[in-house]
Design an enzyme around this catalytic site. Structure first.
Site: not given
Ligand SMILES: *[C@@H]1O[C@H](CO)[C@@H](O)[C@H](O)[C@H]1NC(C)=O
Ligand SMILES: *[C@@H]1O[C@H](CO)[C@@H](O)[C@H](O)[C@H]1NC(C)=O
Ligand SMILES: *[C@@H]1O[C@H](CO)[C@@H](O)[C@H](O)[C@H]1NC(C)=O
Ligand SMILES: *[C@@H]1O[C@H](CO)[C@@H](O)[C@H](O)[C@H]1NC(C)=O
Length: 406
Positions: A23, A82, A188, A151, A155, A184, A161, A70, A28, A67
Site C-alpha cells: 500500500w 526523498h 500516502d 521514485h 515523491d 503522512h 515530501h 533506504r 508510486h 523506499d
C-alpha cells in the site's frame, strides 16, 4: 455488489498482510503506470534494457524500490533525497519555499536535486550509449538513477515530501474514520485507499482506450487508474496538460555568459551550461531548474497545498495543539513496516483524542477538488515527459506528436 473486490480484501484482516504491504507503494506505482501510458514507443525498450528485465517489463514494480532499500547501510545516505523542507516552513501558519533562511539539510541532498542529478546521469549515459561506449559500471549507475528518478518524481508530487514540519507529517497523529494514524500515512495511503473503495462501478470494466488498458496489470487499483485517466487526463485536465510541463520563460534567457562559460556549455552540452549559470535562475537557489526540466517550479504549487489544505488549522488550536505524543526520530519515511500497517489497517475504530479527518470539510473537500488525482496525473505526465525527453529516438519513424510528448 459494487465494491466487492476491494471491501473483501480490506475486511480480511490479518490474513492480508502480504498484499497490504504494497500500500505504501500504491501512489508510486500509479504514477509510474500513468507515465508508461504516455511514453513514446521507442522509450520502453530502452527502459526495460536499463532495468535489465527478463520477462514482463513494467515500471510499477521498481517505482517503490527506493523506499525498500533506504534502510540498507549502503543506501542510508539516500534517505534525505526523498524530501525537501525549508527552515521557515511551518504550515498551515507559514508556507515558505524556501523563505529567507533557506533550506534545511545538506546542500543538494533533497528530492528536487535528486531529480536533477538522476536526469543528468541518465543524459550522460545516453550519449555514451549512442556512441557504444558504456561500461558495466555505467549500466549499473543508469539502472540505479532510473529507479531513483521514477521514485523521486512520485515523491515530489506528495505535498508532505516538500515540508520539514514534524518530519513531513509523520509526527502528527490524527484520526481517520476513528482510527489513529498520522498525517503522512493518511496522504500516502488512506486517502487513496478510500477512493479505491468508493470508485464508481463502471471503472471495473475496461476503457475503450487500448493504450491505457495494455499497461494495466490486474491490480486492485486498476479501476482507480482508469478513472484518473478518463475523468482527469483525457477529461478535466486535457487543456492544462501542456502547462504542467512548462518551465518559466526567464529560465531560457541565458544571462551574460563569459567566454569560458560558453566554451564549457558548447563542450559539455546545454545542461552544464545552465548549471554553471544556474545561480542566476529563479529556482530557490537549488540550481535544479532549466528550460526543459524545472522540479522547483513544478513543486512550488504542490508545496503550497500544505497551507491550503494538507495541514488543517485546527491542529494548532486547542484542544489538538495540546495533544502530545512521542514520535520516533526517524525522518520522512513512508513507512512500510508491519507497525504502520497496523496503524493503517488493523487498528479498530476507537475513541481517540486526535483530530478526525474523515470529514466532509477535510477528506470530502480533497475528494471534491480531485487533489490527489491531480497530483497523480501530474506526476505521471511529468515523468513521461522527462523519460521521453531523455530516451525517445527522434529518428524513429513514429512522429513525435502530442500523444507522446505533451
Ligand atoms: C548532485 O550533483 C551535485 C554536483 O555534482 C552534488 O554536489 C550533489 O551532491 C548531488 N546530489 C545528489 C542528490 O546526488
Ligand atoms: C463512469 O460513471 C461516471 C458517473 O458516475 C461518469 O462520469 C464517467 O464518465 C463514467 N466513466 C466511463 C468510463 O464511462
Ligand atoms: C511482519 O510480520 C510478519 C508476520 O508477523 C513477519 O514474518 C515479518 O518478518 C514482519 N516484517 C517486518 C518487516 O517486520
Ligand atoms: C500520434 O501518433 C500516433 C502514432 O503514429 C497516431 O496513432 C496518432 O493518431 C497521432 N496523434 C495525433 C494527434 O496526431
Amino acid at each position: 455488489m459494487r465494491f466487492s473486490r476491494v471491501s473483501l480484501i480490506l475486511a480480511a484482516g490479518s490474513a492480508i498482510i502480504p498484499s497490504v504491504s504494497a500500500w505504501g507503494a500504491v501512489g508510486h506505482e500509479i504514477i509510474a503506470t500513468v507515465a508508461q501510458m504516455h511514453l513514446h514507443p521507442s522509450v520502453m525498450p530502452i527502459l526495460c534494457d536499463i532495468l535489465n528485465y527478463k520477462g514482463n517489463c513494467h515500471l510499477a514494480p521498481v517505482a517503490a524500490w527506493a523506499d525498500r532499500i533506504r534502510g540498507l547501510p549502503q543506501y542510508r545516505w539516500t534517505g534525505p533525497l526523498h524530501y525537501i523542507g525549508a527552515t521557515d516552513d511551518y504550515p498551515s501558519e507559514t508556507c515558505a519555499f524556501p523563505g529567507e533562511r533557506g533550506w534545511e539539510g545538506r546542500r543538494n541532498i533533497n528530492v528536487l536535486s535528486g531529480i536533477r542529478n538522476t536526469t543528468n546521469t541518465l543524459e550522460s549515459y545516453m550519449s555514451l550509449r549512442k556512441a557504444g561506449l558504456t561500461t558495466e559500471s555505467d549500466e549499473d549507475a543508469a539502472q540505479v538513477a532510473l529507479k531513483f528518478l521514477i521514485h523521486f518524481v512520485g515523491d515530489m508530487h506528495m505535498p508532505l515530501h516538500l515540508t520539514g514540519r514534524d518530519r513531513g507529517g509523520n509526527g502528527i497523529k490524527v484520526s481517520f474514520d476513528s482510527r489513529v494514524t498520522n498525517l503522512h500515512s493518511l496522504w500516502d495511503g488512506l486517502l487513496i485507499a478510500k477512493r479505491i473503495r468508493t470508485i464508481p462501478s463502471n471503472y471495473t470494466r475496461p476503457l475503450p482506450l487500448p493504450d491505457v488498458e495494455s499497461q494495466l496489470r490486474g491490480t486492485i487499483y486498476d479501476p482507480y487508474i482508469r478513472r484518473v485517466v478518463w475523468e482527469g487526463i483525457t477529461g478535466k485536465y486535457e487543456d492544462e496538460l501542456d502547462s504542467w510541463l512548462t518551465c518559466p520563460a526567464e529560465l531560457s534567457v541565458q544571462p551574460l555568459q563569459t567566454h569560458w562559460e560558453q566554451w564549457l556549455s558548447w563542450t559539455f552540452g546545454r545542461r552544464i551550461g545552465s548549471w554553471i549559470v544556474g545561480s542566476h535562475l529563479t529556482d530557490g537557489g537549488l540550481n535544479t531548474d532549466d528550460e526543459t526540466l524545472c522540479p522547483y517550479h513544478w513543486a512550488t504549487p504542490i508545496h503550497a497545498l500544505n497551507c491550503q489544505i494538507v495541514f488543517p488549522k485546527a491542529l494548532d488550536e486547542p484542544p489538538y495543539n495540546r495533544v502530545s505524543f512521542s514520535g520516533s526520530t526517524d525522518d520522512h519515511a513512508c513507512h512500510t513496516s508491519n507497525q504502520s500497517l497496523e496503524v493503517h489497517w488493523l487498528s479498530r475504530p476507537r475513541k481517540n483524542p486526535y483530530l478526525e479527518l474523515d470529514t466532509p470539510e477535510y477528506s470530502g473537500a480533497i475528494e471534491d477538488a480531485w487533489i490527489v488525482e491531480k497530483l497523480m496525473s501530474q506526476g505521471g505526465i511529468r515523468l513521461a515527459a522527462v523519460l521521453n525527453w531523455l530516451f525517445a529516438d527522434m529518428d524513429d519513424s513514429t512522429p513525435l506528436n502530442r500523444t507522446y510528448i505533451l
